[in-house]
Design a protein around this motif. Sequence first.
Motif, PDB file in Angstrom:
ATOM      1  N   VAL A 217       0.826  -1.202   0.000  1.00 55.67           N
ATOM      2  CA  VAL A 217       0.000   0.000   0.000  1.00 55.67           C
ATOM      3  C   VAL A 217       0.862   1.254   0.000  1.00 55.67           C
ATOM      4  CG1 VAL A 217      -1.871   1.250   1.138  1.00 55.67           C
ATOM      5  CG2 VAL A 217      -1.775  -1.251   1.285  1.00 55.67           C
ATOM      6  N   ALA A 218       0.638   2.104  -0.995  1.00 54.01           N
ATOM      7  CA  ALA A 218       1.209   3.445  -0.983  1.00 54.01           C
ATOM      8  C   ALA A 218       0.210   4.338  -0.265  1.00 54.01           C
ATOM      9  CB  ALA A 218       1.464   3.939  -2.399  1.00 54.01           C
ATOM     10  N   VAL A 219       0.546   4.741   0.944  1.00 51.33           N
ATOM     11  CA  VAL A 219      -0.349   5.529   1.791  1.00 51.33           C
ATOM     12  C   VAL A 219      -0.126   7.003   1.476  1.00 51.33           C
ATOM     13  CG1 VAL A 219      -1.044   6.078   4.149  1.00 51.33           C
ATOM     14  CG2 VAL A 219      -0.258   3.759   3.581  1.00 51.33           C
ATOM     15  N   GLY A 220      -1.010   7.577   0.673  1.00 52.99           N
ATOM     16  CA  GLY A 220      -0.884   8.977   0.321  1.00 52.99           C
ATOM     17  C   GLY A 220      -1.340   9.878   1.455  1.00 52.99           C
ATOM     18  N   PHE A 221      -0.594  10.950   1.683  1.00 52.63           N
ATOM     19  CA  PHE A 221      -0.980  11.919   2.710  1.00 52.63           C
ATOM     20  C   PHE A 221      -0.559  13.303   2.263  1.00 52.63           C
ATOM     21  CE2 PHE A 221       3.414  11.121   3.683  1.00 52.63           C
ATOM     22  CZ  PHE A 221       3.892  12.301   4.246  1.00 52.63           C
ATOM     23  N   HIS A 222      -1.240  14.311   2.816  1.00 50.75           N
ATOM     24  CA  HIS A 222      -0.903  15.693   2.469  1.00 50.75           C
ATOM     25  C   HIS A 222      -0.250  16.409   3.644  1.00 50.75           C
ATOM     26  CE1 HIS A 222      -2.266  19.952   1.053  1.00 50.75           C
ATOM     27  NE2 HIS A 222      -1.036  19.700   0.696  1.00 50.75           N
ATOM     28  N   GLY A 223      -0.830  16.253   4.838  1.00 49.95           N
ATOM     29  CA  GLY A 223      -0.374  17.029   5.980  1.00 49.95           C
ATOM     30  C   GLY A 223       0.557  16.293   6.924  1.00 49.95           C
ATOM     31  N   SER A 224       0.043  15.326   7.663  1.00 45.59           N
ATOM     32  CA  SER A 224       0.773  14.735   8.779  1.00 45.59           C
ATOM     33  C   SER A 224       1.545  13.488   8.372  1.00 45.59           C
ATOM     34  CB  SER A 224      -0.198  14.382   9.916  1.00 45.59           C
ATOM     35  OG  SER A 224       0.471  13.684  10.948  1.00 45.59           O
ATOM     36  N   ASP A 225       2.867  13.611   8.319  1.00 43.18           N
ATOM     37  CA  ASP A 225       3.674  12.425   8.042  1.00 43.18           C
ATOM     38  C   ASP A 225       3.655  11.467   9.228  1.00 43.18           C
ATOM     39  OD1 ASP A 225       5.123  14.098   9.695  1.00 43.18           O
ATOM     40  OD2 ASP A 225       7.020  13.851   8.630  1.00 43.18           O
ATOM     41  N   PHE A 226       3.417  12.010  10.435  1.00 43.02           N
ATOM     42  CA  PHE A 226       3.336  11.144  11.624  1.00 43.02           C
ATOM     43  C   PHE A 226       2.143  10.205  11.513  1.00 43.02           C
ATOM     44  CE2 PHE A 226       1.671  10.297  15.922  1.00 43.02           C
ATOM     45  CZ  PHE A 226       2.768   9.636  16.468  1.00 43.02           C
ATOM     46  N   ALA A 227       0.976  10.750  11.141  1.00 41.99           N
ATOM     47  CA  ALA A 227      -0.225   9.920  11.008  1.00 41.99           C
ATOM     48  C   ALA A 227      -0.033   8.868   9.924  1.00 41.99           C
ATOM     49  CB  ALA A 227      -1.436  10.796  10.706  1.00 41.99           C
ATOM     50  N   ALA A 228       0.545   9.270   8.798  1.00 45.60           N
ATOM     51  CA  ALA A 228       0.795   8.314   7.719  1.00 45.60           C
ATOM     52  C   ALA A 228       1.764   7.230   8.166  1.00 45.60           C
ATOM     53  CB  ALA A 228       1.327   9.043   6.491  1.00 45.60           C
ATOM     54  N   GLY A 229       2.767   7.625   8.921  1.00 51.25           N
ATOM     55  CA  GLY A 229       3.721   6.652   9.434  1.00 51.25           C
ATOM     56  C   GLY A 229       3.072   5.632  10.351  1.00 51.25           C
ATOM     57  N   GLN A 230       2.091   6.077  11.139  1.00 53.42           N
ATOM     58  CA  GLN A 230       1.366   5.151  12.005  1.00 53.42           C
ATOM     59  C   GLN A 230       0.582   4.121  11.194  1.00 53.42           C
ATOM     60  OE1 GLN A 230      -0.813   8.035  14.534  1.00 53.42           O
ATOM     61  NE2 GLN A 230       0.333   7.176  16.263  1.00 53.42           N
ATOM     62  N   VAL A 231       0.006   4.562  10.069  1.00 50.69           N
ATOM     63  CA  VAL A 231      -0.723   3.627   9.208  1.00 50.69           C
ATOM     64  C   VAL A 231       0.240   2.600   8.622  1.00 50.69           C
ATOM     65  CG1 VAL A 231      -2.195   3.400   7.170  1.00 50.69           C
ATOM     66  CG2 VAL A 231      -2.428   5.398   8.654  1.00 50.69           C
ATOM     67  N   VAL A 232       1.393   3.069   8.174  1.00 55.79           N
ATOM     68  CA  VAL A 232       2.406   2.152   7.639  1.00 55.79           C
ATOM     69  C   VAL A 232       2.822   1.142   8.704  1.00 55.79           C
ATOM     70  CG1 VAL A 232       4.809   2.010   6.840  1.00 55.79           C
ATOM     71  CG2 VAL A 232       3.268   3.746   5.895  1.00 55.79           C
TER      72      VAL A 232
ATOM     73  N   ARG B 225       2.959  -4.836   3.687  1.00 51.05           N
ATOM     74  CA  ARG B 225       3.992  -3.957   3.150  1.00 51.05           C
ATOM     75  C   ARG B 225       3.356  -2.616   2.815  1.00 51.05           C
ATOM     76  NH1 ARG B 225       7.803  -5.291  -2.170  1.00 51.05           N
ATOM     77  NH2 ARG B 225       9.267  -3.556  -1.884  1.00 51.05           N
ATOM     78  N   ALA B 226       3.986  -1.530   3.225  1.00 53.22           N
ATOM     79  CA  ALA B 226       3.406  -0.204   2.990  1.00 53.22           C
ATOM     80  C   ALA B 226       4.500   0.844   2.992  1.00 53.22           C
ATOM     81  CB  ALA B 226       2.361   0.124   4.051  1.00 53.22           C
ATOM     82  N   ILE B 227       4.204   1.949   2.346  1.00 53.63           N
ATOM     83  CA  ILE B 227       5.102   3.097   2.319  1.00 53.63           C
ATOM     84  C   ILE B 227       4.255   4.356   2.320  1.00 53.63           C
ATOM     85  CG2 ILE B 227       5.217   3.081  -0.217  1.00 53.63           C
ATOM     86  CD1 ILE B 227       8.128   4.072   0.066  1.00 53.63           C
ATOM     87  N   ALA B 228       4.680   5.374   3.048  1.00 53.78           N
ATOM     88  CA  ALA B 228       3.979   6.653   3.081  1.00 53.78           C
ATOM     89  C   ALA B 228       4.543   7.557   1.991  1.00 53.78           C
ATOM     90  CB  ALA B 228       4.130   7.311   4.448  1.00 53.78           C
ATOM     91  N   VAL B 229       3.637   8.201   1.241  1.00 53.39           N
ATOM     92  CA  VAL B 229       4.062   9.079   0.149  1.00 53.39           C
ATOM     93  C   VAL B 229       3.275  10.388   0.246  1.00 53.39           C
ATOM     94  CG1 VAL B 229       4.423   9.305  -2.318  1.00 53.39           C
ATOM     95  CG2 VAL B 229       4.349   7.025  -1.295  1.00 53.39           C
ATOM     96  N   GLN B 230       3.977  11.498   0.393  1.00 56.55           N
ATOM     97  CA  GLN B 230       3.311  12.794   0.515  1.00 56.55           C
ATOM     98  C   GLN B 230       2.911  13.314  -0.854  1.00 56.55           C
ATOM     99  OE1 GLN B 230       5.499  15.852   2.604  1.00 56.55           O
ATOM    100  NE2 GLN B 230       3.603  16.886   3.174  1.00 56.55           N
ATOM    101  N   ALA B 231       1.659  13.745  -0.967  1.00 58.40           N
ATOM    102  CA  ALA B 231       1.188  14.303  -2.235  1.00 58.40           C
ATOM    103  C   ALA B 231      -0.109  15.065  -2.014  1.00 58.40           C
ATOM    104  CB  ALA B 231       0.959  13.199  -3.273  1.00 58.40           C
ATOM    105  N   ASP B 232      -0.146  16.263  -2.539  1.00 56.38           N
ATOM    106  CA  ASP B 232      -1.399  17.006  -2.651  1.00 56.38           C
ATOM    107  C   ASP B 232      -2.126  16.422  -3.855  1.00 56.38           C
ATOM    108  OD1 ASP B 232      -3.431  18.784  -3.237  1.00 56.38           O
ATOM    109  OD2 ASP B 232      -2.149  20.561  -3.311  1.00 56.38           O
ATOM    110  N   VAL B 233      -3.300  15.825  -3.644  1.00 54.26           N
ATOM    111  CA  VAL B 233      -3.965  15.116  -4.740  1.00 54.26           C
ATOM    112  C   VAL B 233      -4.359  16.034  -5.889  1.00 54.26           C
ATOM    113  CG1 VAL B 233      -4.797  13.175  -3.351  1.00 54.26           C
ATOM    114  CG2 VAL B 233      -6.207  15.251  -3.556  1.00 54.26           C
TER     115      VAL B 233
END
Length: 243
Positions: free
Chosen positions: A31-46, A55-63
């Motif tokens: 899973v590529a976990v897309g996020f815009h604001g909180s890298d901490f929250a995305a990291g928790q999902v990963v 298997r997962a990775i956090a990826v920052q992106a304004d959709v």
Amino acid sequence: MNDQRVAVVGGGSRGIGKAIAVALGARGYAVAVGFHGSDFAAGQVVEEITASGGRAIAVQADVADEDAVAQMFDVAESIGGIDVVVNSAGRLSLSPIADLDLDELDALHRTNIRGTFVMAREAARRVRAGGAIVNLSTSVVGLQFPGYGAYAASKGAVEAMTLVLARELRGRDITVNAVAPGPTATELFLDGKDEATIERLAKQPPLERLGTPQDIAEVVAFLASPAGHWINGQVVRANGGII
């Protein structure tokens, strides 16, 4: 192409998006976990996905930023072939139409309409045969609650583009659907509502409760699975039976 199945989840760090990311991770997708604001929250999902053996990775992106979204898909494709794209990134603004600040309208539409369009456009270019694209709408499009005019308008656009894209992908063996949650117990939904309002909304479905993010995630996971592949070009109103 790499046989690893990959799911890209826009807005995957919180609420319904988080539940979708976790559900797809549990079903064997990287899973590529897309996020815009909180890298901490995305990291928790990963961490939650990987702790369960996924298997997962956090990826920052304004959709709404086409370059950032393209880069997010590039990262996803470095893991494997993209089979599922879910756009659960969204913005909610409540106001009577007569009182709505038009700057807020523009911001809402940038995320909900442009963001969904950009994600769908990239998905249409990259999802491989047998895959699925799922957008998030809202049951308010049909329920027409006062105060939701701008939000419902933006999600009505999401439903329209979803159905058009399903037809444009004829011959590609890719499904395109929208899931339209009803009242669901997320931070976005609960914010600014008093207990009486929440209780009233919870009593509306015949099942007499609010939906949970997991309720919606299970619907999305089904549509993304081989078992749900005959469902195409549809809006699934996942709302406990509100009419």
